[in-house]
Design an enzyme around this catalytic site. Structure first.
Site, short mmCIF file in Angstrom:
data_model
loop_
_atom_site.label_atom_id
_atom_site.label_comp_id
_atom_site.label_asym_id
_atom_site.label_seq_id
_atom_site.Cartn_x
_atom_site.Cartn_y
_atom_site.Cartn_z
N HIS A 1 0.89 -1.18 0.00
CA HIS A 1 0.00 0.00 0.00
C HIS A 1 0.91 1.21 0.00
O HIS A 1 1.61 1.47 0.98
CB HIS A 1 -0.89 -0.02 1.24
CG HIS A 1 -2.01 0.99 1.21
ND1 HIS A 1 -1.79 2.34 1.21
CD2 HIS A 1 -3.37 0.81 1.18
CE1 HIS A 1 -2.95 2.98 1.17
NE2 HIS A 1 -3.92 2.06 1.16
N THR B 1 -10.03 23.80 -51.19
CA THR B 1 -11.09 22.98 -50.60
C THR B 1 -11.05 21.62 -51.29
O THR B 1 -10.87 21.55 -52.52
CB THR B 1 -12.48 23.64 -50.77
OG1 THR B 1 -12.74 23.84 -52.17
CG2 THR B 1 -12.53 24.98 -50.05
N HIS B 2 -11.19 20.57 -50.52
CA HIS B 2 -11.04 19.21 -51.03
C HIS B 2 -9.65 19.00 -51.65
O HIS B 2 -9.46 18.13 -52.50
CB HIS B 2 -12.12 18.88 -52.07
CG HIS B 2 -13.51 19.09 -51.57
ND1 HIS B 2 -14.21 18.14 -50.86
CD2 HIS B 2 -14.34 20.17 -51.66
CE1 HIS B 2 -15.40 18.61 -50.55
NE2 HIS B 2 -15.51 19.84 -51.02
N SER C 1 18.72 10.03 -44.92
CA SER C 1 20.00 9.34 -44.83
C SER C 1 20.49 8.90 -46.21
O SER C 1 21.68 8.64 -46.39
CB SER C 1 19.88 8.12 -43.91
OG SER C 1 18.98 7.17 -44.48
N LYS D 1 16.70 15.96 -49.90
CA LYS D 1 15.44 15.97 -49.15
C LYS D 1 15.46 16.97 -47.99
O LYS D 1 16.44 17.09 -47.26
CB LYS D 1 15.14 14.58 -48.58
CG LYS D 1 14.93 13.51 -49.61
CD LYS D 1 13.66 13.73 -50.43
CE LYS D 1 12.41 13.50 -49.63
NZ LYS D 1 12.27 12.10 -49.18
N GLU E 1 5.37 16.15 -39.09
CA GLU E 1 4.94 14.76 -39.05
C GLU E 1 4.97 14.22 -37.62
O GLU E 1 4.07 13.47 -37.20
CB GLU E 1 5.84 13.92 -39.96
CG GLU E 1 5.65 14.23 -41.43
CD GLU E 1 6.67 13.54 -42.33
OE1 GLU E 1 6.35 13.34 -43.50
OE2 GLU E 1 7.77 13.20 -41.85
#
Length: 436
Positions: A72, A145-146, A267, A272, A279
């Site tokens: 406890h 939009t969309h 890597s 990039k 993310e």
């Protein structure tokens, strides 16, 4: 929470040392209050305060060792405190209290302090978004939009709308802080059978909390509201991050995350520059929402209490606060350093979209000239399809369409992007916390 996503100031608040230290303060304040009730001699309460043990790693280890016997944790904590203080004064520790009196009141105090940090961090994010909104309110880009080009908007409008959402998150956090800033020291089932309400009032006042009616535990809808405020903030962050990810795509190129010296985006592929922070924020928002579900399921407990909520809270509450703090600070930096490419945005509007973002303006001008709306719609729709299929600027198609009888001056007005963005500053007017 793993150290990668754990700000130190928040982790410290939820450490065992700080948790036990806060519980100890509840115990000592309760003893002081019992002096006024004539239960504890003043000299004994003073001795408890003088001999207050230091809550450090050794103290935490002693509690853990004792818990291996008691099974406890609060009883082990009380035994350790009494041993450190010594007898006979130590016998007054935990007088008339039940475990949840100490644990729940201390937890509410810790969460309240953590909410103060979160409220500060939300304010910082809101202010960063506000600064970018003011800076970029006149920089046009395609509204979508969309996922498709719609009509022009501005970077500033996007930032302003995110700032308004962050302000709502701030207000939710402030309300949640108010609801969790409570305590209870009312005994085994909350009936004050062995403790006076005045003790609860004294302890809560000293801790900056409000006493509330309770069973043996503080009602868990309060904790769930806190977790909702954190999860909602995380969802706002996800929305910001998702927009950045879309704008950073190679074929869009209207914004990108700041890329520091020496940073590598991949890597394998040196070219990039991936939106990795955005993310990461989208991923962590999913984790944060999961904690909310656990908090909601903690609300319904058996009768005056059971202990099914306790194990859940030991995980989700510290982790949710750590994640929320980390996400807020990361996103504030992300927003402040976000690199914008307004020339690419203009190119997307004027070249890649062929000027189709002005189709409604052409439609309305034809209606104003007396043409039935459906007829005007079909004519403009056909012109748009011609522009798309032939990769011809929309204005040129409109000018060559015999069914569209608009003067050159009217066409200049129709295809004027400044006219379409005349009222963008109303977004800034909504940022009522800004003095301009």
């Amino acid at each position: 929470m793993i150290p990668r996503y754990s700000p130190g100031d928040i982790s410290d608040l939820f450490s065992d040392e700080h948790r036990f230290d806060t519980m100890l303060e509840v115990e000592l304040l309760a003893a002081e209050a019992l002096v006024a009730e004539g239960v504890i001699p003043a000299a004994d309460a003073a001795a408890l305060r003088v001999r207050r043990p230091v809550v450090d790693a050794a103290f935490v280890a002693d509690v853990a060792e004792r818990e291996a016997i008691t099974h406890h944790d609060t009883a082990a904590f009380v035994d350790t405190v009494q041993k450190r203080i010594g007898m006979p004064e130590g016998a007054w520790i935990h007088y008339g209290l039940t475990s949840s009196d100490v644990v729940d009141t201390a937890l509410c105090k810790v969460i309240t302090d953590a909410m103060d940090i979160i409220i500060r961090d939300i304010t910082d994010l809101r202010d960063a978004l506000t600064a970018r909104a003011i800076e970029t309110i006149d920089l046009p880009l395609a509204g979508r939009t969309h996922g498709m080009h719609a009509e022009p908007t501005t970077y500033g409008a996007k930032f302003a709308l995110f700032a308004l959402q962050a302000q709502r998150d701030l207000e939710r956090a402030q309300r949640a802080r108010h609801e969790i800033a409570v305590g209870k020291l009312s005994g085994a089932v909350g009936t004050y059978s062995n403790i006076s309400p005045s003790v609860e009032e004294y302890v809560c006042a000293k801790l900056g909390l409000r006493p509330v009616p309770a069973t043996q535990v503080v009602a868990r809808d309060r904790h769930a509201e806190v977790l909702y405020a954190l999860a909602a903030t995380g969802t706002t962050i996800e929305q910001i991050a998702l927009e950045i990810r879309h704008l950073a795509r190679t074929e869009v190129g209207e914004a990108e995350e700041f890329f520091s010296a020496g940073q590598k985006g991949s890597s394998a592929m040196p070219h990039k520059r991936n939106p990795v922070l955005s993310e990461r924020m989208c991923g962590l928002a999913r984790v944060l929402r999961g904690y909310l579900l656990s908090g909601m399921e903690d609300v319904a407990l058996w009768h005056e209490r059971d202990i099914s909520h306790s194990s859940v809270e030991r995980v989700v509450v510290p982790d949710a606060f750590a994640l929320a703090g980390y996400m807020l600070r990361t996103t504030t930096r992300l927003v402040s350093q976000l690199v914008l490419h307004p020339e690419r945005a203009r190119e997307n509007l004027e070249v890649h979209s062929l000027g189709l973002v002005f189709s409604q303006s052409v439609l309305l001008s034809l209606v104003e000239a007396g043409m039935p709306r459906d007829d005007a719609y079909r004519i403009v729709q056909n012109a748009a399809q011609v522009a798309l299929s032939t990769r011809t600027p929309f204005r040129q198609v409109v000018e060559n369409d015999p069914a569209i009888t608009l003067s050159p001056a009217e066409l200049d007005r129709v295809f004027d992007i400044t006219r379409m963005l005349t009222h963008q500053h109303r977004y800034l007017d909504a940022l009522t916390w800004v003095t301009r």
